[in-house]
Scaffold this active site. Structure first.
Site, PDB file in Angstrom:
ATOM      1  N   LYS A  43      46.524  36.886  40.582  1.00  0.00           N
ATOM      2  CA  LYS A  43      45.342  36.024  40.645  1.00  0.00           C
ATOM      3  C   LYS A  43      44.130  36.754  40.044  1.00  0.00           C
ATOM      4  CE  LYS A  43      44.381  37.704  45.258  1.00  0.00           C
ATOM      5  NZ  LYS A  43      44.717  37.552  46.681  1.00  0.00           N
ATOM      6  N   TYR A 274      14.753  50.945  36.059  1.00  0.00           N
ATOM      7  CA  TYR A 274      13.847  49.952  36.633  1.00  0.00           C
ATOM      8  C   TYR A 274      13.512  50.345  38.052  1.00  0.00           C
ATOM      9  CZ  TYR A 274      15.157  46.794  32.853  1.00  0.00           C
ATOM     10  OH  TYR A 274      15.352  46.217  31.647  1.00  0.00           O
TER      11      TYR A 274
HETATM   12  C1  LIG Z   1      45.593  38.595  47.062  1.00  0.00           C
HETATM   13  C2  LIG Z   1      46.714  38.287  47.945  1.00  0.00           C
HETATM   14  C3  LIG Z   1      47.773  39.208  48.128  1.00  0.00           C
HETATM   15  C4  LIG Z   1      47.786  40.601  47.511  1.00  0.00           C
HETATM   16  O1  LIG Z   1      47.012  41.486  48.260  1.00  0.00           O
HETATM   17  P1  LIG Z   1      46.943  43.068  47.929  1.00  0.00           P
HETATM   18  O2  LIG Z   1      46.153  43.633  49.031  1.00  0.00           O
HETATM   19  O3  LIG Z   1      46.277  43.189  46.598  1.00  0.00           O
HETATM   20  O4  LIG Z   1      48.347  43.538  47.882  1.00  0.00           O
HETATM   21  C5  LIG Z   1      48.836  38.807  48.894  1.00  0.00           C
HETATM   22  N1  LIG Z   1      48.874  37.584  49.470  1.00  0.00           N
HETATM   23  C6  LIG Z   1      47.876  36.694  49.333  1.00  0.00           C
HETATM   24  C7  LIG Z   1      47.979  35.361  49.979  1.00  0.00           C
HETATM   25  C8  LIG Z   1      46.765  37.011  48.575  1.00  0.00           C
HETATM   26  O5  LIG Z   1      45.780  36.119  48.440  1.00  0.00           O
END
Ligand SMILES: *Cc1c(COP(=O)(O)O)cnc(C)c1O
Length: 383
Positions: A43, A274
């Site tokens: 994702k 800044y």
């Molecule tokens: C993002 C996500 C993961 C992966 O999590 P990590 O900590 O990066 O391993 C697993 N399951 C779901 C539902 C997620 O949204």
């Protein structure tokens, strides 16, 4: 042309990590005839690494549909982007679907998550309209209080998802809220609630489904969370979620590099950046790097964080939108020198976890923030 600031995405390390995780899971073979399947979480543009490249690289390791790779993304649009790039592996869509156009799920062969009675009805309507059966995963909320059917309300809320022949529930899953925190009691409580939910669903006549629960931290911490599949994100990208004693070793996939574009002297009492972010307490030399918060370097890094230059640490003293200033009073640098923001140089390394600690966030956020302006450079052997 490549900008001085760019990200190296080492897809060899990615496939190495995938294989290591697969071997690690296979170690349970005595206890269960088949090791859990890997649902590779890609994702948010694969945590900034480039979802299509990452998906293709993983597909090159795991060919063949049976028991092989499954990918997971956040929403339908991310799934469609992968399909349009020719990615064939099954794709689980995590997100809630209540306000999305669902046709893409059917047209592009995505596997949606059913996390509410409304989502079940909407998916049923879509499947019926296309005259197709839809394979889905059902999400149970065991303590995140976000998406999913409440674990203690399943008998009342889930039947709507079961009654329709168009929806086939392939899997049931949940998500841990505290997998990163070894001591939190909610972790084990959620696992117990999940098991009760699975029993309840079996009692309601649902059978032949698989189950999954573990993200990277959970899969490292507790083998009882492995079930039929695990969902690593961070680990795939070579980042250990928490300091954890494990036989699994992974390699960081992303490194973020830049170069010094200017070096100048500052007199005592002069300020840099800044809002006078830094005030020179002694005669100082500072160097400027052409990457700033627009590229993902957090403003709060100023005063707490460092970069690597000439194999040494140089403190970040100011961050602006397009550039960052570091104190190089004690390092002999010149314009053009390589700078490492995330990655290794000489004998030292700065990883996403260290950067996350500097500003009080999680390594996931650090990786995801890698800005759109930053060019990703991939190994040429991968398409
Ligand atoms: C993002 C996500 C993961 C992966 O999590 P990590 O900590 O990066 O391993 C697993 N399951 C779901 C539902 C997620 O949204």
């Amino acid at each position: 042309m490549v900008r001085p600031t760019h990200a190296h995405i080492d897809l060899h390390s990615l496939t190495f990590n995938y294989r290591r995780i697969r071997e690690y899971l296979g170690a349970r073979a005595e206890a269960s005839p088949t090791a859990p399947r890997i649902i590779a979480v890609i994702k948010a543009n694969a945590y900034g690494h480039g979802a299509v490249r990452v998906a293709r690289a993983l597909e090159s390791v795991e060919t063949g549909p049976a028991g092989g790779l499954m990918l997971a993304c956040a929403d339908i649009e991310e799934g469609i982007q992968l399909r349009e790039a020719g990615v064939c592996a099954p794709i689980l869509v995590f997100g809630a679907l209540s306000v999305s156009n669902l046709d893409g799920v059917v047209v592009h062969g995505l596997t949606p998550t059913v996390s509410s009675p409304e989502a079940a009805r909407a998916l049923q309507a879509t499947a019926a309209r296309h005259g197709q059966q839809l394979h889905v995963h059902l999400k149970v909320d065991t303590g995140m209080n976000r998406f999913g059917f409440r674990y203690d309300n399943i008998r009342r809320t889930v039947p709507v998802a079961l009654e329709d022949r168009n929806l086939i529930i392939d899997a049931v899953y949940t998500q841990f809220a505290t997998a990163e925190n070894i001591d939190h009691p909610l972790f084990d409580l959620q696992r117990q609630r999940f098991e009760i939910a699975l029993e309840t669903l079996r009692g309601m006549g649902l059978d032949e489904f698989t189950s999954h629960a573990a993200n990277s931290s959970a899969l490292l911490r507790d083998r009882r969370t492995w079930y039929d599949a695990v969902r690593p994100g961070l680990l795939l990208y070579g980042v250990m979620p928490t300091p954890i004693d494990t036989a699994l070793s992974v390699r960081p996939v992303l490194s973020l590099r830049s170069r010094i574009v200017a070096v100048k002297g500052m007199r005592v009492g002069e300020t840099a950046g800044y809002a006078t972010q830094f005030s020179a307490g002694r005669a100082s030399r500072v160097a400027v790097i052409p990457a700033g918060y627009a590229d993902g370097l957090d403003l709060r890094l100023a005063g707490t964080a460092s970069v690597l230059v000439r194999g040494q640490r140089a403190s970040i003293v100011a961050v602006s939108m397009d550039s960052t200033t570091v104190d190089v009073s004690d390092v002999d640098v010149s314009p053009g020198d390589d700078v490492v923001v995330i990655g290794s140089q000489g004998d030292d390394r700065i990883d996403a976890c260290e950067v996350a600690r500097w500003i009080g966030t999680v390594p996931h956020e650090i990786l995801c923030r890698t800005g759109t302006r930053i060019e990703r450079i991939y190994n040429s052997e991968f398409l």
